[in-house]
Design a protein around this motif. Structure first.
Motif, PDB file in Angstrom:
ATOM      1  N   ASN A  83       0.844  -1.079  -0.041  1.00  0.00           N
ATOM      2  CA  ASN A  83       0.112  -0.028  -0.055  1.00  0.00           C
ATOM      3  C   ASN A  83       0.997   1.371   0.082  1.00  0.00           C
ATOM      4  O   ASN A  83       1.462   1.588   0.944  1.00  0.00           O
ATOM      5  N   LYS A  84       0.987   1.845  -1.106  1.00  0.00           N
ATOM      6  CA  LYS A  84       2.016   2.930  -1.237  1.00  0.00           C
ATOM      7  C   LYS A  84       1.144   4.345  -0.960  1.00  0.00           C
ATOM      8  O   LYS A  84       1.604   5.416  -1.648  1.00  0.00           O
ATOM      9  N   SER A  85      -0.213   4.436  -1.083  1.00  0.00           N
ATOM     10  CA  SER A  85      -1.197   5.437  -1.099  1.00  0.00           C
ATOM     11  C   SER A  85      -1.173   6.487   0.046  1.00  0.00           C
ATOM     12  O   SER A  85      -1.167   7.557  -0.064  1.00  0.00           O
ATOM     13  N   GLY A  86      -0.583   5.874   1.151  1.00  0.00           N
ATOM     14  CA  GLY A  86      -0.325   6.689   2.099  1.00  0.00           C
ATOM     15  C   GLY A  86      -1.701   6.997   3.029  1.00  0.00           C
ATOM     16  O   GLY A  86      -1.686   7.662   3.975  1.00  0.00           O
ATOM     17  N   LEU A  87      -2.830   6.441   2.713  1.00  0.00           N
ATOM     18  CA  LEU A  87      -3.974   6.359   3.225  1.00  0.00           C
ATOM     19  C   LEU A  87      -4.045   5.583   4.162  1.00  0.00           C
ATOM     20  O   LEU A  87      -3.314   4.741   4.832  1.00  0.00           O
ATOM     21  N   THR A  88      -5.126   6.167   5.213  1.00  0.00           N
ATOM     22  CA  THR A  88      -5.256   5.265   6.446  1.00  0.00           C
ATOM     23  C   THR A  88      -6.049   4.113   6.144  1.00  0.00           C
ATOM     24  O   THR A  88      -6.299   3.826   5.087  1.00  0.00           O
ATOM     25  N   GLN A  89      -5.729   2.977   7.229  1.00  0.00           N
ATOM     26  CA  GLN A  89      -6.469   1.725   6.917  1.00  0.00           C
ATOM     27  C   GLN A  89      -7.881   1.969   6.629  1.00  0.00           C
ATOM     28  O   GLN A  89      -8.609   1.170   5.740  1.00  0.00           O
ATOM     29  N   ALA A  90      -8.771   2.836   7.180  1.00  0.00           N
ATOM     30  CA  ALA A  90     -10.017   2.946   6.944  1.00  0.00           C
ATOM     31  C   ALA A  90     -10.198   3.570   5.546  1.00  0.00           C
ATOM     32  O   ALA A  90     -11.058   2.911   5.069  1.00  0.00           O
ATOM     33  N   HIS A  91      -9.705   4.519   5.258  1.00  0.00           N
ATOM     34  CA  HIS A  91      -9.782   4.907   3.933  1.00  0.00           C
ATOM     35  C   HIS A  91      -9.394   4.251   2.768  1.00  0.00           C
ATOM     36  O   HIS A  91     -10.143   3.967   1.846  1.00  0.00           O
ATOM     37  N   TYR A  92      -8.558   3.277   3.189  1.00  0.00           N
ATOM     38  CA  TYR A  92      -7.747   2.461   2.048  1.00  0.00           C
ATOM     39  C   TYR A  92      -8.841   1.203   1.890  1.00  0.00           C
ATOM     40  O   TYR A  92      -9.395   0.916   0.762  1.00  0.00           O
ATOM     41  N   ASN A  93      -9.782   0.825   2.926  1.00  0.00           N
ATOM     42  CA  ASN A  93     -10.793  -0.185   2.837  1.00  0.00           C
ATOM     43  C   ASN A  93     -11.728   0.455   2.235  1.00  0.00           C
ATOM     44  O   ASN A  93     -12.831  -0.258   1.461  1.00  0.00           O
ATOM     45  N   ILE A  94     -12.181   1.729   2.381  1.00  0.00           N
ATOM     46  CA  ILE A  94     -13.506   2.469   1.739  1.00  0.00           C
ATOM     47  C   ILE A  94     -13.050   2.462   0.160  1.00  0.00           C
ATOM     48  O   ILE A  94     -14.140   2.190  -0.621  1.00  0.00           O
ATOM     49  N   ILE A  95     -11.931   2.810  -0.021  1.00  0.00           N
ATOM     50  CA  ILE A  95     -11.630   2.910  -1.652  1.00  0.00           C
ATOM     51  C   ILE A  95     -11.845   1.659  -2.364  1.00  0.00           C
ATOM     52  O   ILE A  95     -12.121   1.395  -3.484  1.00  0.00           O
ATOM     53  N   ASN A  96     -11.351   0.484  -1.513  1.00  0.00           N
ATOM     54  CA  ASN A  96     -11.395  -0.959  -2.296  1.00  0.00           C
ATOM     55  C   ASN A  96     -12.913  -1.452  -1.909  1.00  0.00           C
ATOM     56  O   ASN A  96     -12.980  -2.820  -2.100  1.00  0.00           O
ATOM     57  N   GLY A  97     -13.649  -0.778  -1.604  1.00  0.00           N
ATOM     58  CA  GLY A  97     -15.344  -1.324  -1.364  1.00  0.00           C
ATOM     59  C   GLY A  97     -15.320  -2.084  -0.160  1.00  0.00           C
ATOM     60  O   GLY A  97     -16.136  -3.205  -0.174  1.00  0.00           O
ATOM     61  N   ARG A  98     -14.690  -1.933   0.834  1.00  0.00           N
ATOM     62  CA  ARG A  98     -14.510  -2.886   2.020  1.00  0.00           C
ATOM     63  C   ARG A  98     -15.190  -1.863   3.295  1.00  0.00           C
ATOM     64  O   ARG A  98     -15.027  -0.712   3.187  1.00  0.00           O
ATOM     65  N   ARG A  99     -15.612  -2.733   4.453  1.00  0.00           N
ATOM     66  CA  ARG A  99     -16.117  -1.680   5.745  1.00  0.00           C
ATOM     67  C   ARG A  99     -14.794  -1.087   6.176  1.00  0.00           C
ATOM     68  O   ARG A  99     -13.638  -1.696   6.359  1.00  0.00           O
ATOM     69  N   PRO A 100     -14.805   0.142   6.492  1.00  0.00           N
ATOM     70  CA  PRO A 100     -13.987   0.809   7.100  1.00  0.00           C
ATOM     71  C   PRO A 100     -13.250   0.324   8.368  1.00  0.00           C
ATOM     72  O   PRO A 100     -11.799   0.294   8.181  1.00  0.00           O
ATOM     73  N   TYR A 101     -13.657  -0.214   9.068  1.00  0.00           N
ATOM     74  CA  TYR A 101     -13.308  -0.607  10.449  1.00  0.00           C
ATOM     75  C   TYR A 101     -13.980  -2.159  10.740  1.00  0.00           C
ATOM     76  O   TYR A 101     -15.084  -2.312  10.782  1.00  0.00           O
TER      77      TYR A 101
END
Length: 246
Positions: A54-72
């Protein structure tokens, strides 16, 4: 990816070797084989590798949202424990959210409050609302028809109004022209009175002009009064003639 495949391959080979050793004929009956489960270590390594990818620098929650998954995966605050939040997660991510679908159905108390709200906010039935809309539509139609009739009536009088306006404009222009001619005539009379050329701005000229204007107004007033008297006399004579004929 290559590391993961190699690790799984080595683990499978190791397990196969142990199984062969356990079934060997010369193995003692009381000897025990101990298997080491390294699944957790492999999963941890895979998670670490995935994190490094993960080179985006996003938080895990935001990364999950971008990939269509539940944030937490686990609650992070009190709001995440509410029914409203759980319903929102199920509505967005479906069964993948891990939320029990039964939470999406309103409770008895919520249904009661909803009915009470609707009884106040929407007190009329669908039939009553439709009747009200139809009445308003008929009223609007009647207003439109009346407006069209009014416009047609005014349009019919347009030529008459234009003529009246032009007559009024011409009358005003004639009055202005007559006033100007009257002023010029009075100025000429004053000049003839002095018998020599005099500046209109001279005080004597202004005094004589004012005197002439006053005399002219008096004559005009007298003429109007005489005209009114003549009209009244004519009306009285006409009335006497009508009485005598009866």
């Amino acid at each position: 990816m290559n590391i993961c495949v190699k690790t799984k391959y080595l683990r499978s080979s190791f397990v196969s070797s142990l199984c062969r050793l356990s079934t060997a004929p010369d193995l003692e009956q009381n000897e025990q084989v101990v298997l080491i489960d390294d699944t957790e270590d492999v999963q941890a390594k895979e998670a670490a590798i995935e994190k490094k990818r993960n080179k985006s620098g996003l938080t895990q929650a935001h990364y999950n949202i971008i990939n269509g998954r539940r944030p937490y995966e686990e609650p992070k605050c009190i709001a995440h424990l509410t029914v409203k939040y759980s319903r929102k997660m199920y509505g967005k991510y479906g069964i993948a959210s891990g939320v029990n679908p039964s939470l999406c159905w309103p409770t008895r108390e919520e249904l009661r409050e909803k009915k009470e709200f609707e009884s106040v906010a929407y007190p009329y039935t669908i039939k009553e609302v439709m009747d009200s809309v139809e009445i308003k539509r008929q009223e609007q139609k009647l207003k439109t028809e009346q407006r069209e009739i009014e416009l047609a009536s005014k349009f019919a009088k347009l030529e008459q109004w234009k003529k009246e306006l032009n007559d009024k404009i011409n009358k005003k222009a004639n009055e202005v022209k007559a006033a100007k001619q009257k002023k010029e005539r009075l100025v000429e009379e004053v000049r003839r009175h002095f018998g020599f050329t005099l500046d209109p701005r001279d005080e004597r000229f202004q005094e004589m002009l004012a005197k002439r204007e006053k005399e002219q107004k008096k004559l005009e007033k007298q003429a109007r009064m005489e005209a009114k008297e003549k009209i009244m006399i004519a009306k009285l004579q006409q009335k006497n003639v009508e009485i005598s004929e009866k």
